[in-house]
Design an enzyme around this catalytic site. Structure first.
Site, PDB file in Angstrom:
ATOM      1  CD1 TRP A 194       2.043  14.240   0.494  1.00 20.43           C
ATOM      2  CD2 TRP A 194       1.261  12.236   1.120  1.00 20.43           C
ATOM      3  NE1 TRP A 194       2.156  13.383  -0.586  1.00 20.43           N
ATOM      4  CE2 TRP A 194       1.674  12.147  -0.222  1.00 20.43           C
ATOM      5  CE3 TRP A 194       0.730  11.096   1.725  1.00 20.43           C
ATOM      6  CZ2 TRP A 194       1.578  10.965  -0.969  1.00 20.43           C
ATOM      7  CZ3 TRP A 194       0.641   9.916   0.994  1.00 20.43           C
ATOM      8  CH2 TRP A 194       1.061   9.856  -0.352  1.00 20.43           C
ATOM      9  CE1 TYR A 245       5.159  13.863   2.021  1.00 22.21           C
ATOM     10  CE2 TYR A 245       4.477  14.976   4.024  1.00 22.21           C
ATOM     11  CZ  TYR A 245       4.848  13.828   3.361  1.00 22.21           C
ATOM     12  OH  TYR A 245       4.892  12.635   4.056  1.00 22.21           O
ATOM     13  CB  SER A 274       9.331   8.027   7.762  1.00 23.51           C
ATOM     14  OG  SER A 274       8.036   7.638   7.375  1.00 23.51           O
TER      15      SER A 274
HETATM   16  N1  LIG Z   1       6.491   7.950   3.668  1.00 20.48           N
HETATM   17  C1  LIG Z   1       6.053   8.696   4.642  1.00 20.48           C
HETATM   18  O1  LIG Z   1       6.797   9.063   5.520  1.00 20.48           O
HETATM   19  C2  LIG Z   1       4.605   9.072   4.670  1.00 20.48           C
HETATM   20  C3  LIG Z   1       3.717   8.479   3.768  1.00 20.48           C
HETATM   21  C4  LIG Z   1       2.366   8.754   3.909  1.00 20.48           C
HETATM   22  C5  LIG Z   1       1.929   9.623   4.885  1.00 20.48           C
HETATM   23  N2  LIG Z   1       2.830  10.212   5.726  1.00 20.48           N
HETATM   24  C6  LIG Z   1       2.386  11.162   6.776  1.00 20.48           C
HETATM   25  O2  LIG Z   1       1.243  10.660   7.431  1.00 20.48           O
HETATM   26  C7  LIG Z   1       0.171  11.587   7.314  1.00 20.48           C
HETATM   27  C8  LIG Z   1      -1.153  10.872   7.313  1.00 20.48           C
HETATM   28  O3  LIG Z   1      -1.276   9.944   6.269  1.00 20.48           O
HETATM   29  P1  LIG Z   1      -2.111  10.241   4.951  1.00 20.48           P
HETATM   30  O4  LIG Z   1      -2.399  11.706   4.870  1.00 20.48           O
HETATM   31  O5  LIG Z   1      -1.392   9.598   3.829  1.00 20.48           O
HETATM   32  O6  LIG Z   1      -3.449   9.402   5.152  1.00 20.48           O
HETATM   33  P2  LIG Z   1      -4.650   9.456   6.188  1.00 20.48           P
HETATM   34  O7  LIG Z   1      -4.337  10.323   7.323  1.00 20.48           O
HETATM   35  O8  LIG Z   1      -5.020   8.045   6.451  1.00 20.48           O
HETATM   36  O9  LIG Z   1      -5.819  10.078   5.289  1.00 20.48           O
HETATM   37  C9  LIG Z   1      -5.868  11.456   5.088  1.00 20.48           C
HETATM   38  C10 LIG Z   1      -6.984  11.854   4.134  1.00 20.48           C
HETATM   39  O10 LIG Z   1      -8.240  11.361   4.557  1.00 20.48           O
HETATM   40  C11 LIG Z   1      -9.260  12.353   4.331  1.00 20.48           C
HETATM   41  N3  LIG Z   1      -9.785  12.719   5.661  1.00 20.48           N
HETATM   42  C12 LIG Z   1      -9.073  13.039   6.773  1.00 20.48           C
HETATM   43  N4  LIG Z   1      -9.898  13.279   7.816  1.00 20.48           N
HETATM   44  C13 LIG Z   1     -11.135  13.109   7.348  1.00 20.48           C
HETATM   45  C14 LIG Z   1     -12.419  13.203   7.941  1.00 20.48           C
HETATM   46  N5  LIG Z   1     -12.555  13.500   9.229  1.00 20.48           N
HETATM   47  N6  LIG Z   1     -13.507  12.973   7.163  1.00 20.48           N
HETATM   48  C15 LIG Z   1     -13.373  12.644   5.864  1.00 20.48           C
HETATM   49  N7  LIG Z   1     -12.181  12.534   5.239  1.00 20.48           N
HETATM   50  C16 LIG Z   1     -11.082  12.761   5.981  1.00 20.48           C
HETATM   51  C17 LIG Z   1      -8.582  13.512   3.641  1.00 20.48           C
HETATM   52  O11 LIG Z   1      -8.626  13.347   2.222  1.00 20.48           O
HETATM   53  P3  LIG Z   1      -9.894  13.744   1.268  1.00 20.48           P
HETATM   54  O12 LIG Z   1     -10.621  14.852   1.933  1.00 20.48           O
HETATM   55  O13 LIG Z   1      -9.280  14.128  -0.017  1.00 20.48           O
HETATM   56  O14 LIG Z   1     -10.678  12.456   1.140  1.00 20.48           O
HETATM   57  C18 LIG Z   1      -7.143  13.354   4.083  1.00 20.48           C
HETATM   58  O15 LIG Z   1      -6.228  13.939   3.230  1.00 20.48           O
HETATM   59  C19 LIG Z   1       0.520  12.346   6.026  1.00 20.48           C
HETATM   60  O16 LIG Z   1      -0.200  13.560   5.898  1.00 20.48           O
HETATM   61  C20 LIG Z   1       1.987  12.508   6.199  1.00 20.48           C
HETATM   62  O17 LIG Z   1       2.268  13.542   7.115  1.00 20.48           O
HETATM   63  C21 LIG Z   1       4.159   9.944   5.631  1.00 20.48           C
END
Ligand SMILES: NC(=O)c1ccc[n+]([C@@H]2O[C@H](COP(=O)([O-])OP(=O)(O)OC[C@H]3O[C@@H](n4cnc5c(N)ncnc54)[C@H](OP(=O)(O)O)[C@@H]3O)[C@@H](O)[C@H]2O)c1
Length: 327
Positions: free
Chosen positions: A21, A56, A152
């Site tokens: 995303w 996205y 999802s």
């Molecule tokens: N409705 C749906 O179906 C839906 C909704 C939400 C998500 N999703 C899917 O789920 C995936 C994961 O959820 P999410 O991206 O919302 O949240 P997440 O995985 O909880 O958080 C991702 C964010 O955390 C930071 N991050 C990641 N690894 C890190 C590390 N090792 N150290 C420091 N910061 C780190 C990055 O942002 P920064 O560097 O900017 O801080 C990254 O963009 C999405 O990419 C998407 O594919 C689907």
């Protein structure tokens, strides 16, 4: 990297996979070259499963992954999603014809003949009571456009309803240290039907990396600035629906119980993988270093029962009241 079966899909997916995303939109400015480096780093480290969606960046994320597919020879599976382009986003507008159009566009964006996995993208709850739509997805499988489909969801109850359709092979749901309810009933049901489970928002939008503080600034085009109260989409998608200040307080308590030398992000992902019903966690990442840290969680390390109990205690005291009965 360790691999797990994604339910009945036949795909063996990396238990730490990649959420795409942030490299598409809604997380502030991103640089496509850096995003591609992050994607390549993931493949280098054994990641073989990428979760994206047509919305996205209006195809930007899908196209980057399409490029990755062409630049790598490894087997790579892609899950995408459809439905959020429907406007207004109401159940009556979900029809097999509309979904087929979205699928055709995703095939073009990824430049593939068939989608490994299509997920309905958090549709309105009424969609789960429209068997004709799921029959339409079966038709797309028969036509060779989809290899598998799933959903999802926002809420546990939507997941429970969705898996009553025999064609639904996977469920993507928010599951992390701050969102523990799926483990209570849904995981049992999912396991009994051999449903693949994708744990999304595994780092609570980055809160569970332990790198955020009261003074962290988010750009105005980052949902962590504009969607804390759900102004643009379900507020559960931003910090898992947890109040930011309360989340920081819980993170401080989590940091105090970390096993020696393990970063909180890895403990948070390992905590998810301790649940056998989970096929993979899909942490989002924009940079190679983040991918590297996140993949480090798949080293076979397990958390002690004592630690699992302490995490549950922090959840029960600080987080549960705000989230448990909402999703
Ligand atoms: N409705 C749906 O179906 C839906 C909704 C939400 C998500 N999703 C899917 O789920 C995936 C994961 O959820 P999410 O991206 O919302 O949240 P997440 O995985 O909880 O958080 C991702 C964010 O955390 C930071 N991050 C990641 N690894 C890190 C590390 N090792 N150290 C420091 N910061 C780190 C990055 O942002 P920064 O560097 O900017 O801080 C990254 O963009 C999405 O990419 C998407 O594919 C689907």
């Amino acid at each position: 990297m360790n691999y797990r079966l994604l339910g009945k899909t036949g795909m063996k997916v990396s238990e730490v996979s990649f959420g795409a995303w942030a490299i598409g939109s809604s997380w502030g400015q991103v640089d496509d070259r850096e995003s591609l480096s992050a994607l390549h780093k993931a493949v280098d480290l054994g990641v073989n499963f990428f979760d994206t969606a047509d919305v996205y960046g209006d195809g930007r994320s899908e196209k980057l992954i399409g490029q990755l597919l062409r630049e790598r020879s490894e087997t790579i599976y892609v899950a995408t999603k459809a439905g959020r382009k429907i406007s207004p986003h109401v159940a009556e507008k979900y029809t097999p014809v509309v979904i087929r159009k979205f699928v055709e566009q995703s095939l073009r964006n990824l430049r593939v003949e068939a989608l490994d996995l299509l997920q309905l993208h958090c549709p309105p709850p009424a969609v789960y009571y429209m068997p004709e739509l799921f029959a339409g997805l079966d038709d797309l499988v028969s036509a060779g456009k989809l290899k598998n489909y799933g959903v999802s969801v926002e809420k546990v109850e939507e997941a429970l309803k969705a898996i009553e359709y025999p064609g639904v092979r996977t469920v993507q749901i928010i599951f992390n240290m701050f969102r523990q309810r799926p483990a209570e009933l849904f995981f049992r049901e999912a396991r009994s039907r051999w449903i693949g489970v994708l744990a999304r928002v595994p780092l609570a939008s980055g809160l569970l990396t332990g790198r955020m503080s009261r003074v962290t600034k988010f750009r105005s085009d980052d949902h962590r600035a504009y969607n804390r109260k759900g102004a643009a989409f379900d507020r559960g998608e931003t910090f898992s629906g947890v109040d930011y200040a309360k989340g920081l307080q819980a993170v401080e308590e989590l940091k105090a119980i970390l096993p020696n030398g393990m970063p909180l992000s890895q403990v948070a992902l390992t905590w998810i993988l301790m649940h056998d019903a989970v096929s993979c966690a899909i942490p989002g990442a924009k940079r190679p270093a983040q991918v590297e840290e996140n993949c480090g969680a798949s080293d076979g390390h397990r958390l002690s029962r004592g630690l699992m109990r302490q995490v549950k205690d922090i959840y029960d005291r600080l987080i549960m009241e705000d989230v448990h009965q909402r999703w």
